[in-house]
Design a protein around this motif. Structure first.
Motif, mmCIF file in Angstrom:
data_model
loop_
_atom_site.group_PDB
_atom_site.id
_atom_site.type_symbol
_atom_site.label_atom_id
_atom_site.label_comp_id
_atom_site.label_asym_id
_atom_site.label_seq_id
_atom_site.Cartn_x
_atom_site.Cartn_y
_atom_site.Cartn_z
ATOM 1 N N LYS A 84 0.855 -1.177 0.000
ATOM 2 C CA LYS A 84 0.000 0.000 0.000
ATOM 3 C C LYS A 84 0.893 1.229 0.000
ATOM 4 O O LYS A 84 1.692 1.433 0.910
ATOM 5 N N ALA A 85 0.779 2.037 -1.062
ATOM 6 C CA ALA A 85 1.601 3.237 -1.194
ATOM 7 C C ALA A 85 0.722 4.384 -1.675
ATOM 8 O O ALA A 85 -0.450 4.192 -2.009
ATOM 9 N N PHE A 86 1.290 5.609 -1.731
ATOM 10 C CA PHE A 86 0.514 6.796 -2.063
ATOM 11 C C PHE A 86 1.213 7.615 -3.133
ATOM 12 O O PHE A 86 2.403 7.911 -3.017
ATOM 13 N N LEU A 87 0.464 7.979 -4.191
ATOM 14 C CA LEU A 87 0.960 8.977 -5.126
ATOM 15 C C LEU A 87 1.016 10.310 -4.395
ATOM 16 O O LEU A 87 0.041 10.710 -3.760
ATOM 17 N N ASN A 88 2.147 10.996 -4.482
ATOM 18 C CA ASN A 88 2.328 12.217 -3.701
ATOM 19 C C ASN A 88 2.525 13.412 -4.628
ATOM 20 O O ASN A 88 3.639 13.737 -5.039
ATOM 21 N N ALA A 89 1.409 14.074 -4.964
ATOM 22 C CA ALA A 89 1.452 15.219 -5.874
ATOM 23 C C ALA A 89 1.962 16.487 -5.201
ATOM 24 O O ALA A 89 2.165 17.509 -5.868
ATOM 25 N N ASP A 90 2.169 16.440 -3.882
ATOM 26 C CA ASP A 90 2.651 17.625 -3.167
ATOM 27 C C ASP A 90 4.162 17.808 -3.287
ATOM 28 O O ASP A 90 4.685 18.875 -2.966
ATOM 29 N N ILE A 91 4.861 16.780 -3.731
ATOM 30 C CA ILE A 91 6.318 16.864 -3.826
ATOM 31 C C ILE A 91 6.714 17.519 -5.144
ATOM 32 O O ILE A 91 6.224 17.145 -6.214
ATOM 33 N N THR A 92 7.607 18.489 -5.065
ATOM 34 C CA THR A 92 8.144 19.153 -6.253
ATOM 35 C C THR A 92 9.584 18.706 -6.464
ATOM 36 O O THR A 92 10.390 18.720 -5.530
ATOM 37 N N LEU A 93 9.897 18.300 -7.668
ATOM 38 C CA LEU A 93 11.262 17.912 -8.010
ATOM 39 C C LEU A 93 11.937 19.065 -8.735
ATOM 40 O O LEU A 93 11.403 19.592 -9.710
ATOM 41 N N VAL A 145 2.560 11.101 -20.338
ATOM 42 C CA VAL A 145 1.574 11.254 -19.266
ATOM 43 C C VAL A 145 2.296 11.623 -17.972
ATOM 44 O O VAL A 145 3.323 11.029 -17.629
ATOM 45 N N ARG A 146 1.765 12.595 -17.259
ATOM 46 C CA ARG A 146 2.411 13.052 -16.033
ATOM 47 C C ARG A 146 2.437 11.941 -14.987
ATOM 48 O O ARG A 146 1.461 11.202 -14.806
ATOM 49 N N THR A 147 3.560 11.811 -14.320
ATOM 50 C CA THR A 147 3.701 10.851 -13.230
ATOM 51 C C THR A 147 4.087 11.596 -11.961
ATOM 52 O O THR A 147 4.541 12.745 -12.015
ATOM 53 N N TYR A 148 3.924 10.931 -10.818
ATOM 54 C CA TYR A 148 4.187 11.572 -9.533
ATOM 55 C C TYR A 148 5.079 10.690 -8.666
ATOM 56 O O TYR A 148 5.101 9.460 -8.822
ATOM 57 N N PRO A 149 5.797 11.313 -7.728
ATOM 58 C CA PRO A 149 6.532 10.517 -6.748
ATOM 59 C C PRO A 149 5.561 9.661 -5.936
ATOM 60 O O PRO A 149 4.364 9.957 -5.854
ATOM 61 N N THR A 173 10.417 8.385 -0.135
ATOM 62 C CA THR A 173 9.901 8.854 -1.416
ATOM 63 C C THR A 173 10.611 8.137 -2.553
ATOM 64 O O THR A 173 11.839 8.056 -2.582
ATOM 65 N N TYR A 174 9.826 7.609 -3.497
ATOM 66 C CA TYR A 174 10.354 6.882 -4.648
ATOM 67 C C TYR A 174 10.021 7.645 -5.925
ATOM 68 O O TYR A 174 8.941 8.220 -6.057
ATOM 69 N N LEU A 175 10.958 7.636 -6.872
ATOM 70 C CA LEU A 175 10.784 8.367 -8.120
ATOM 71 C C LEU A 175 10.858 7.410 -9.304
ATOM 72 O O LEU A 175 11.618 6.438 -9.277
ATOM 73 N N PRO A 176 10.095 7.664 -10.373
ATOM 74 C CA PRO A 176 10.115 6.790 -11.549
ATOM 75 C C PRO A 176 11.429 6.916 -12.316
ATOM 76 O O PRO A 176 11.837 8.015 -12.694
ATOM 77 N N VAL A 177 12.079 5.797 -12.544
ATOM 78 C CA VAL A 177 13.399 5.803 -13.166
ATOM 79 C C VAL A 177 13.369 6.402 -14.566
ATOM 80 O O VAL A 177 14.239 7.190 -14.932
#
Length: 234
Positions: free
Chosen positions: A36-45, A60-64, A71-75
């Motif tokens: 169980k994990a959460f898309l976190n749109a509040d994080i700015t890279l 397509v936009r992706t989120y951490p 926090t995990y980021l899409p490679v």
């Protein structure tokens, strides 16, 4: 905008098809595990101080993702920002970053005809693996220094090749010399023990003989040669 290494460690793997997969602790070795994990749109890279919008291969936009306070980021998205090639090897379930080796695999194609004491060759058909400088490999040349400080291994590559690219790693200070026909020096490298693996390319001048000669010059016991690729036959 200059491409710089991000000042944090990426701890998520992501398939190039855009499907996210997590390495959930030790369970990752057993395959895919539901979490169980959460898309976190509040994080700015930010890269070089500029905010970035992460996108997948289809734009397509992706989120951490946040999981267990990490926090995990899409490679694929991160690789695109940094200008790094990314690929997916279905057979080995591996994410491939950066330029991949090409050519003829020395270790899997040619069997060494001479080994000195405490030197060996592992080919992928043997279905063994070893962690070398933080990466798992299924074929490599191994050297163990116990007693005398010099070791060698020789191949006959039949005068078919012009260059050899290979990587090496040792836990001890070592001088590695690559020799061709009539003991002509093709390359010589001073290895500092326990440093990050190095990759080099040397000319072969269509040599038949290819010999790796290793002399230990400091404390430690092990040296590995891997990712060894010859140019395609001319």
């Amino acid at each position: 905008m200059k491409k710089k290494t991000l000042a944090f460690i990426l701890t998520l793997c992501m398939t190039v098809t855009g499907v996210i997969c997590f390495a959930a602790g030790a369970a990752a070795a057993g395959g895919l595990q539901e979490i169980k994990a959460f898309l976190n749109a509040d994080i700015t890279l930010k890269l070089d101080g500029e905010a970035q919008v992460l996108k997948d291969a289809n734009g397509v936009r992706t989120y951490p993702i946040t999981y267990n306070d990490t926090t995990y980021l899409p490679v694929r998205s991160i690789a695109g920002l940094l200008g790094v090639d990314v690929g997916w090897d279905q057979a080995t379930q591996s994410v491939l970053l950066g330029k991949q080796p090409s050519g003829i695999d020395l270790i899997d194609t040619y069997k060494a005809y001479y080994f000195s004491r405490d030197v060996g060759q592992i080919q992928s058909v043997e279905k063994k693996t070893e962690d070398i400088s933080g990466v798992s490999y299924d074929h490599w040349i191994w050297v163990y220094f116990n007693g005398p400080t010099d070791r060698s291994v020789s191949f006959n590559i039949q005068g078919k090749h012009d260059t050899l690219t290979f990587s090496y790693y040792a836990d001890c200070d070592t001088t590695l010399t690559v020799l061709g026909d009539n003991d002509t020096v093709l390359g010589e490298f001073s290895i500092t023990g326990a440093k990050v693996a190095q990759t080099v390319t040397i000319p072969l001048f269509k040599t038949n003989e290819l010999k790796f000669h290793m002399v230990r010059t400091g404390n430690g016991n092990n040296l590995r040669i891997f990712d060894a690729y010859l140019d395609a036959e001319q």
